[in-house]
Design an enzyme around this catalytic site. Structure first.
Site, PDB file in Angstrom:
ATOM      1  CG  ASN A 103      -1.723   1.114   1.650  1.00 45.78           C
ATOM      2  OD1 ASN A 103      -1.522   1.964   0.618  1.00 45.78           O
ATOM      3  ND2 ASN A 103      -2.618   1.091   2.306  1.00 45.78           N
ATOM      4  CD1 TRP A 104       3.494   1.443  -3.007  1.00 44.94           C
ATOM      5  CD2 TRP A 104       4.187   2.890  -4.672  1.00 44.94           C
ATOM      6  NE1 TRP A 104       4.831   0.813  -3.437  1.00 44.94           N
ATOM      7  CE2 TRP A 104       4.744   1.405  -4.737  1.00 44.94           C
ATOM      8  CE3 TRP A 104       4.006   3.789  -5.812  1.00 44.94           C
ATOM      9  CZ2 TRP A 104       5.783   1.429  -5.694  1.00 44.94           C
ATOM     10  CZ3 TRP A 104       4.920   3.617  -6.636  1.00 44.94           C
ATOM     11  CH2 TRP A 104       5.162   2.311  -6.929  1.00 44.94           C
ATOM     12  CE  LYS A 105       0.209   3.136   4.967  1.00 41.79           C
ATOM     13  NZ  LYS A 105      -0.470   2.899   5.967  1.00 41.79           N
ATOM     14  CD  GLU A 149      -3.549  -3.160   7.349  1.00 42.74           C
ATOM     15  OE1 GLU A 149      -1.971  -2.653   6.530  1.00 42.74           O
ATOM     16  OE2 GLU A 149      -4.170  -1.930   6.517  1.00 42.74           O
ATOM     17  CG  HIS A 205      -5.719   1.546   5.565  1.00 38.96           C
ATOM     18  ND1 HIS A 205      -5.479   2.496   6.217  1.00 38.96           N
ATOM     19  CD2 HIS A 205      -5.441   0.801   5.335  1.00 38.96           C
ATOM     20  CE1 HIS A 205      -4.121   2.148   6.750  1.00 38.96           C
ATOM     21  NE2 HIS A 205      -3.033   1.333   5.646  1.00 38.96           N
ATOM     22  N   GLY A 219       2.889  -1.398   3.941  1.00 39.30           N
ATOM     23  CA  GLY A 219       2.806   0.375   3.897  1.00 39.30           C
ATOM     24  C   GLY A 219       4.368   1.168   3.500  1.00 39.30           C
ATOM     25  N   GLY A 220       5.121   0.916   4.243  1.00 40.36           N
ATOM     26  CA  GLY A 220       6.519   1.727   4.523  1.00 40.36           C
ATOM     27  C   GLY A 220       7.312   0.679   4.218  1.00 40.36           C
ATOM     28  CB  SER A 224       5.518  -2.096  12.075  1.00 42.61           C
ATOM     29  OG  SER A 224       4.440  -0.632  12.343  1.00 42.61           O
ATOM     30  CD  GLU A 255      -2.624   5.164   6.768  1.00 42.48           C
ATOM     31  OE1 GLU A 255      -2.983   5.279   6.061  1.00 42.48           O
ATOM     32  OE2 GLU A 255      -1.972   4.813   7.642  1.00 42.48           O
ATOM     33  N   GLY A 298       2.410   2.109  11.045  1.00 44.64           N
ATOM     34  CA  GLY A 298       3.615   3.205  10.424  1.00 44.64           C
ATOM     35  C   GLY A 298       4.063   3.657  11.574  1.00 44.64           C
TER      36      GLY A 298
END
Ligand code: 13P
Length: 256
Positions: A13-15, A171, A99, A237-238, A216, A101, A177
């Protein structure tokens, strides 16, 4: 529990990261680092504006393109929205829905999530439904009830015939994150709980829905997190922003 291991699914997920041109560089590097042997299903959720480019550059790689959300609306006077149909036409095969977010920063309600799921399915997208509890809920031991309620409302009208187009990503909000991943035991326990909810709702077909862990995930912890018998994959994610670290997570998922 089913003893036959379901096929792994690894999502990235590049957000709100990446611009045109990044997909090509990423695809080239990923191709160099792809592990040998049977691969997990690979899904990369890119920003809307990158979907067409991603669909093009990943055409010869075993990577499906996802969007990160779809509108609750199908079409009409909704300035700034992107519909499921538009995402599919641009080359997306999947969408994330729900999600945290979106839920926390943009006010997505459970009812919105259910509408997005419905629109995605009617546009032939596959759905990666994200669920997970905030930190205070876990501190009170309420995570199972929280996640069960999220699943129930998102899937209230879900047609069992569409189950092969569903994946669920657990999640926990506190792990996203933060560098504080859930322990492998907690990830497994929640994945088993989600599976129990799905089989209660859909019978044995619910057992085949891939259940992923996200929050994470790194090349270092992926192997331990994916070892749980009910953890079928990861939503990253990251660590999905760099092809080398994403490929290392793919390798962890491909390892026997
Ligand atoms: P991080 O892997 O950066 O914690 O993000 C997880 C996530 O939100 C994936 O959807």
């Amino acid at each position: 529990m089913n003893t036959e291991k379901r096929r792994a699914v690894i999502g990235g997920n590049w957000k709100l990261n990446g611009t045109t041109g990044d997909c090509l560089a990423f695809a080239r590097e990923l191709a160099e680092h792809l592990p040998e042997g049977p691969l997990p299903e690979i899904v990369l959720a890119v920003p809307y504006l990158l979907v067409a480019e991603a669909a093009e550059v990943f055409r010869d790689l075993p990577v499906s393109v996802a969007v990160q959300n779809v509108s609750v609306y199908e079409a009409g006077a909704y300035t700034g929205e992107v519909s499921a149909r538009q995402a599919a036409a641009a080359g997306a095969q999947w969408t994330l829905v729900g999600h945290s977010e979106r839920r926390q920063l943009f006010g997505d309600t459970d009812a919105d999530v259910a509408r997005r799921v419905k629109n995605a399915l009617s546009s032939a997208l596959r759905v990666m439904l994200c669920v997970g509890e905030p930190e205070a809920v876990r501190a009170d031991g309420g995570q199972d009830a929280w996640v069960a309620a999220q699943l129930e409302s998102a899937l209230a009208d879900f047609d069992p015939e569409e189950l092969d187009r569903l994946a669920v990503a657990y999640e926990p909000v506190w792990a996203i994150g933060t560098g504080r991943n859930a322990s492998p035991a907690d990830a497994q326990a929640m994945a088993a709980h989600i599976r129990a909810c799905l089989t209660r709702r859909f019978g044995s077909a619910g057992d085949q829905v891939p259940v992923l862990y996200g929050g994470s995930v790194t090349p270092e912890n992926a192997g331990a997190l994916l070892a749980g018998p009910d953890v079928d994959g990861a939503l990253v994610g990251g660590a999905s922003l760099k092809a080398a670290s994403f490929a290392a997570i793919l390798a962890a998922a491909a390892a026997p």
